[in-house]
Enzyme design. Structure first.
Site, PDB file in Angstrom:
ATOM      1  N   PHE A   1       0.809  -1.221   0.000  1.00 51.47           N
ATOM      2  CA  PHE A   1       0.000   0.000   0.000  1.00 51.47           C
ATOM      3  C   PHE A   1       0.844   1.274   0.000  1.00 51.47           C
ATOM      4  O   PHE A   1       0.386   2.342  -0.397  1.00 51.47           O
ATOM      5  CB  PHE A   1      -0.979  -0.005   1.178  1.00 51.47           C
ATOM      6  CG  PHE A   1      -0.400   0.382   2.513  1.00 51.47           C
ATOM      7  CD1 PHE A   1      -0.508   1.686   2.991  1.00 51.47           C
ATOM      8  CD2 PHE A   1       0.223  -0.559   3.321  1.00 51.47           C
ATOM      9  CE1 PHE A   1       0.000   2.036   4.234  1.00 51.47           C
ATOM     10  CE2 PHE A   1       0.731  -0.207   4.566  1.00 51.47           C
ATOM     11  CZ  PHE A   1       0.625   1.092   5.021  1.00 51.47           C
ATOM     12  N   LYS A   2       2.099   1.153   0.429  1.00 52.09           N
ATOM     13  CA  LYS A   2       2.955   2.335   0.507  1.00 52.09           C
ATOM     14  C   LYS A   2       3.177   2.971  -0.873  1.00 52.09           C
ATOM     15  O   LYS A   2       3.484   4.154  -0.982  1.00 52.09           O
ATOM     16  CB  LYS A   2       4.320   1.973   1.102  1.00 52.09           C
ATOM     17  CG  LYS A   2       4.265   1.181   2.407  1.00 52.09           C
ATOM     18  CD  LYS A   2       3.834   2.024   3.584  1.00 52.09           C
ATOM     19  CE  LYS A   2       3.546   1.233   4.841  1.00 52.09           C
ATOM     20  NZ  LYS A   2       4.654   0.861   5.651  1.00 52.09           N
ATOM     21  N   ASP A   3       2.999   2.173  -1.935  1.00 53.69           N
ATOM     22  CA  ASP A   3       3.185   2.713  -3.288  1.00 53.69           C
ATOM     23  C   ASP A   3       2.246   3.874  -3.582  1.00 53.69           C
ATOM     24  O   ASP A   3       2.593   4.777  -4.343  1.00 53.69           O
ATOM     25  CB  ASP A   3       2.936   1.619  -4.345  1.00 53.69           C
ATOM     26  CG  ASP A   3       4.055   0.595  -4.409  1.00 53.69           C
ATOM     27  OD1 ASP A   3       5.211   0.966  -4.157  1.00 53.69           O
ATOM     28  OD2 ASP A   3       3.766  -0.582  -4.713  1.00 53.69           O
TER      29      ASP A   3
END
Length: 495
Positions: free
Chosen positions: A110-112
């Site tokens: 999800f950090k993308d």
């Protein structure tokens, strides 16, 4: 004019560009704006909009000093062909509930969502003192996912370098390889003897070290900044996917405009769920935000007792990205929930650093509990839930998402309120644990485990993860905690 200042004092008055470039306030606080919530996003216009259009609507409100053209450029570059799903964060049915996939970006986590756009934000900021040669060194500690997503975002970005620290032996084999094989002439990766909290605390000390800052400025024209969710530019892009989830539920006619939705969020550092609270302040009809923890359930204990206590055993779990005892972003939520009382926040954070704990006044806890629910899953429950989700829904989840899935199963269901589980990482980042949970062969390497998982479930390993088996390892550095500052200084010299 929207200005940003520290959670611990109101002395700063920065634009969003300045706050993003700086990363963390001089007093160790996090940047917040007092105008959050004054302008709402029009939810009636969400249905039918693309992710990119929704991102523009939301980010225009949160980062008003970026021009329309700048924001559109950033969004176009960040949410393009590097995503495997054109919806960016698609919402899919999961039994009677829904799951929002946040892992379709280049590093399968999800950090993308935030780290594809943060370097673009940074590129459009200017040095504070007009030093045309000034370069930014991003320094970040990771519990597993932030590191690779930040490296992928900042690799070869002009005018920046990046240094990532991760706890030695406490990330998955795939996560480690994702970082140590990263290409790019401006990237540095180093393992640290200690856990994530040790590394994160050291990074915060590095940011607060005035002497180091002076040396870096004089010797290398380098300023430090952060890609952790302590950076407001990391946090605000995550607000977008809550609006996107709502838009997708509107399109499916699951809800009408104005209907409330609940979100269940696996989180250790509180950034992922704080973004949901920001969305609520911007007018999204969020009924509850539910914090799902693993065995390191410091947030569960805080939300149930009102006392935050990091003086507790640290567990290394099968959900390593949530193995965190000092939840940085909680500070921002406390700021807003305390009616913007910087003195109280400063006092609480001082207690945390001196005594390892703080206690929040009961009236404030009552307000917090009206929005934030909580639950946690132990190791056995996480494994059981990976199997349960596959058996019931034919949908494979990773161990972090499984914490959320477990908590969601425990919650009383309101048939009128849809529930969305945020899925934070691809199961292929943790193939061994997933295979063990599903009763599949987990005896080989992580890559053999990926192949077994793909065959058994009819799913496909993301090419970037499967390709790590033959990728060239570039970084094998390991330092003690007190060696991190020296490592940063060396990296800055090489910029």
């Amino acid at each position: 004019m929207t200005t940003f200042h520290s959670t611990r004092s109101t002395t700063d008055s920065l634009t969003s560009k300045q706050a993003i470039r700086k990363g963390i306030a001089d007093d160790g606080g996090l940047f917040v704006t007092d105008s959050l919530g004054e302008t709402h996003v029009d939810i009636a216009s969400l249905a039918g909009k693309s992710y990119q259009q929704i991102a523009f609507d939301v980010l225009s409100v949160l980062l008003p000093d970026y021009t329309e053209a700048e924001l559109k450029e950033c969004i176009d570059e960040a949410y393009g062909p590097q995503w495997s799903d054109e919806k960016i964060t698609p919402v899919k049915p999961l039994g009677d509930d829904y799951v929002m996939e946040l892992f379709n970006g280049p590093t399968s986590a999800f950090k993308d969502v935030a780290l594809q756009i943060l370097p673009r934000f940074m590129a459009r900021t200017t040095p504070a003192d007009g030093d045309a040669d000034e370069k930014i060194m991003i320094v970040t500690a990771t519990s597993g996912d932030t590191g690779k997503a930040a490296l992928a975002g900042f690799a070869d970005a002009a005018g920046t370098g990046i240094t990532v620290f991760y706890p030695e032996g406490k990330v998955s084999q795939v996560q480690e390889l994702q970082m140590t094989t990263q290409s790019g002439s401006n990237v540095n990766v180093c393992a640290v003897k200690g856990n994530f909290d040790d590394a994160q605390s050291a990074v915060k000390r590095i940011f607060g070290d005035k002497e180091l800052a002076g040396r870096l400025a004089d010797d290398s024209h380098v300023v430090l900044s952060s890609a952790n969710s302590i950076n407001v530019g990391r946090l605000v892009p995550q607000v977008v996917y809550y609006f996107s989830a709502y838009a997708q539920l509107l399109e499916r006619q699951v809800i009408n405009v104005g209907d409330e939705v609940e979100f269940v969020v696996p989180t250790g550092n509180f950034g992922d769920i704080l973004a949901g609270y920001y969305a609520k302040l911007l007018g999204l009809p969020v009924k509850h935000l539910v914090v799902a923890s693993d065995k390191n359930n410091v947030l569960f204990d805080f939300l149930t007792s009102g006392t935050y206590n990091r003086q507790r055993p640290f567990f290394q779990t099968i959900s390593p990205s949530m193995d965190i005892l000092i939840s940085s972003n909680l500070e921002r939520m406390l700021y807003y929930m305390s009616d913007k009382d910087t003195r109280l926040i400063s006092m609480l954070m001082n207690d945390l650093s001196q005594w390892g704990a703080y206690e929040v006044p009961e009236p404030m806890m009552k307000k917090i509990r009206s929005i934030f629910g909580t639950g946690w899953a132990d190791e056995n429950q996480v494994r059981e839930m990976i199997a349960d989700c596959w058996n019931k829904n034919h949908y494979v989840i990773d161990p972090h998402t499984a914490c959320g899935y477990y908590v969601m199963q425990q919650m009383p269901r309101d048939p009128l309120t849809p529930r969305v589980l945020l899925s934070t990482a691809s199961p292929y980042k943790f193939p061994r644990v997933v295979n063990e949970s599903l009763g599949l062969d987990a005896s080989g390497t992580d890559f053999e485990c990926m192949d077994v998982l793909a065959k058994a479930t009819g799913t496909t390993a993301p090419a970037a993860l499967r390709g790590l088996e033959t990728a060239n390892v570039r970084f094998d550095n390991v330092v003690e905690i007190d060696g991190m500052e020296g490592f940063v200084e060396q990296a800055a010299k090489a910029l």
